[in-house]
Write a protein that holds these residues in place. Sequence first.
Motif, PDB file in Angstrom:
ATOM      1  N   THR A   1      25.725   1.595 -26.487  1.00 24.14           N
ATOM      2  CA  THR A   1      24.736   1.748 -25.441  1.00 24.14           C
ATOM      3  C   THR A   1      23.108   1.722 -25.996  1.00 24.14           C
ATOM      4  O   THR A   1      22.821   1.824 -26.907  1.00 24.14           O
TER       5      THR A   1
ATOM      6  N   GLN B   1      21.637   3.216 -23.641  1.00 27.33           N
ATOM      7  CA  GLN B   1      20.635   3.916 -22.878  1.00 27.33           C
ATOM      8  C   GLN B   1      20.023   4.879 -24.242  1.00 27.33           C
ATOM      9  O   GLN B   1      20.525   6.063 -25.007  1.00 27.33           O
TER      10      GLN B   1
ATOM     11  N   THR C   1      28.629   6.206 -27.421  1.00 28.37           N
ATOM     12  CA  THR C   1      30.007   7.086 -26.911  1.00 28.37           C
ATOM     13  C   THR C   1      31.177   6.808 -27.606  1.00 28.37           C
ATOM     14  O   THR C   1      32.334   6.796 -28.132  1.00 28.37           O
TER      15      THR C   1
END
Length: 889
Positions: free
Chosen positions: A660, A662, A643
Amino acid sequence: MKARYFSPLLLAGAAVAVVTLPSHRTTSLPNNAIPNKFIFEVASVSEIPRDLQGRSPHEAVYDSLRKRGVGFTVDREFNHEGLFVGASVTLDNADDVKTLVSDPKIQALRPVISIPSPKDQLKKLEIVKSRSDPHVPADTESTHILTGVDKLHAKGVLGKGIKIGIIDTGTDYTHPSLGGGFGPGFKVAGGFDFVGDAYDGSNTPVPDNDPLDQCNGHGTHVAGIIGANPGNEFNISGVAYESTIFSYRLFGCSGSVSDDIIVEALLRGVSDGMNILTMSLGGADGWTESSSSVVSSRISATGRIVTIAAGNDGAFGSWYSSSPGNGINSLSVASIENTVIPLQNATVSGDVTHDPITYFATFPLPINDTRPVYATSNDTTVVDDACDPLPDSTPDLSKFIVVIRRGTCTFVQKLQNAADKGMTAALIYDNGNGFAAITVDNFTATLIQADDGAFLVEQFAAGKEVLLTFPQSGADTQFPSDVGGLVSTFTSYGPTNDMFFKPAIAAPGGNIISTFPVPLGSFAVLSGTSMATPFMAGVSALLFGVKGTSPAVGIAARDLFQTTAQKVPSSKTDGDPLQTLTQQGAGLVDAFHALNTHIIVSPGQFVLNDTANFKPLQTFTVKNTGRTSKSFKLSHVPAGTATTVTAGDIFAADGPVPLTTQYASVKFSESSFTVRPGQTQKLTAHFTAPKGVDATTFPVFSGWIQLTSADEQLQVAYMGLAASLKDKQIVDNTDEFFGLQLPAILDTAGDVQVAPTNYTFNGTDAPTLLFRLAFGTPLILVDLVPSNAKISTTLNRREELDLLPRKSSSSIKTLGNVFEFDYSPRNSDASDAADNGWSEITLTNTFANGTTIPNGSYKLLFRALKVTGSPKNEADFESWLSPVIGVAA
């Protein structure tokens, strides 16, 4: 194609302080550009027009400039066909840069920038005097074990016959472990001093043929990592200790260096026949365009290996890569923490029995007597121990070792409250946040582990006498590092602003013992990407020693190191993601695997780009150079998605950058395959960017395509951005740093100009443009426009302007350019000038081309080009219009 150029006025500083306005009479330039100094590149002799034959391309340029009235001094010439032909010059008048950029014989023009002297990452220089000294790492060959270098040494692979050029602060070649001499036949067989002891970056270099350094030490530490002979009292050896070293000195005892000297050193190294060039230096840049980056990349493309430090700015977050490490083809090296920490032990006596207590210090605490402990609280679960003033019943603490629990308030606040009752020494015990170094200012105090602290407090509460002694020698402990093998937090994060894969690879750089100048102590422990970089140079020498020094080996080296590297986790906690490749590169080098594999995977990295320029389909090849068939399975191993920008904000997230899970997804043309001896298998991978991510945080996803056989793993690293770079806001238009909305004009007194103001431009009576960049930009333009100009801008508050509809297809008409700067890095959120906190431009009453601005009323139009934007499209610029500035010269 002609390169863009930088046209300075008087100016530009860098620093930051929350709410407090800067002093606006600074003289440093953005990106550390040096006033009036430029490097130009010309066509080679074979490419210049016929009427110029017989003259060097340099003389052709000089003659052209003189005929056009340009005054200049030639600082140094570069004449290496195929790499760089040009010169660095100092202009008598910076405005004449327009003449240089318009000269058809000049292919490229760049500012000369200042590179700071390399610095290690320890708060205190750790000189070691004997093997029993407490700050010597417990396993001094642990870095070799971590990377497989020990196995290569055991096979006699030592780098013999390979030439390594160290471009640094010079070397103390009188050190016995570095051969004890200088010249042919010695380990340090050659080199050059480009600057002299007294050079600090602001004065005139005094070169000579002797690169001896006995006042700085950085280059000597670097040299030992590459080439220290074994058999010394610390049991250390260089990675390639039979290699030959050339030392190129370009720093004095302190200060900085201009990058035209770096270019000169690089080209000298090539002329001297170096197989490898290594540079443990650099500064935050974010772009691949500096002169030293460009030349480093070109040298790498010829088959020599160039290793360069990735930088030590990890605290400032992503998109802050270092130059010249940004050289596209060079090896930018991240740092990995050593697996051991040299710490101290205190002995326990009195009414209790307990093992020695390890405390977090590399030197013994200066306590020469045995003292009883005193706990500020008998409750080992208290959360705010000593955060408030201690009670009146507290005894005089001057003769105790005060024991305090960590938590709630700062360490310094706890220690100050104890000092108010006489405390002279203290131990703070951990509350589960981690056993690590702590900030205690000037107090004699440090951290101990939670269980040890609880024992001391419980015994004290039970009324038992507990005594502690702090031996001043012989109490060192071989303490395993809880971050050993992880990426050093100081390592700078990439990628570059133009999405190049930086850093490329990682090597041990945290807590490294190596040689140091004899007058300064002979051995020292330092940390930094400066230490990882020569390690990688040493591994490169081992590669050349085994595979030969052909250009093909050097060109393929990066792919080989990346595809055989070891993946690095983000922590020691199970379930946490692997560290983002924006900080670890393709992983920790595995020298033994790289030199012994018979499977060649190419390329070693994929750059998938951003969503607007996404390249989902990637192709790679697997070649079997061995004698037996090998079968592989393909799989996807994701790393943590970084991020890079704080949610709801425009600023880069500070390091450690949040990760993260993701992840991207990947589909392969084949899930498994067999490659026979001599065969090459072509494969494709189709990537899909992570779903559900917040694009405003500009998440960088990364990982590896893993190839697994029965006896080895190989990989291809990848990196992409799940957002469009063109959407990233460039200019800081918030009030977060100074308490006022930026950009801003500061008047002569340093106050923010609001109403129209006249300036005489006599002395210091001139306006200053103050601005910050939240992201790098390829182009900053500052132009003069009429005071009644009605221009649609993107950064001003709408109520302040009479706006017209934006015309995105044509350029804005201006009265003239007053300032231009290309390839600017973003600013940091640091609180001092040295760390690039802000930029400012103090104006003169001239345009950039040197003509005088007529008296009258004007506004400044400030524009910054978005990344991937077109300078021909006005919609791709962020823009701001200043208050009215009166020129009354």
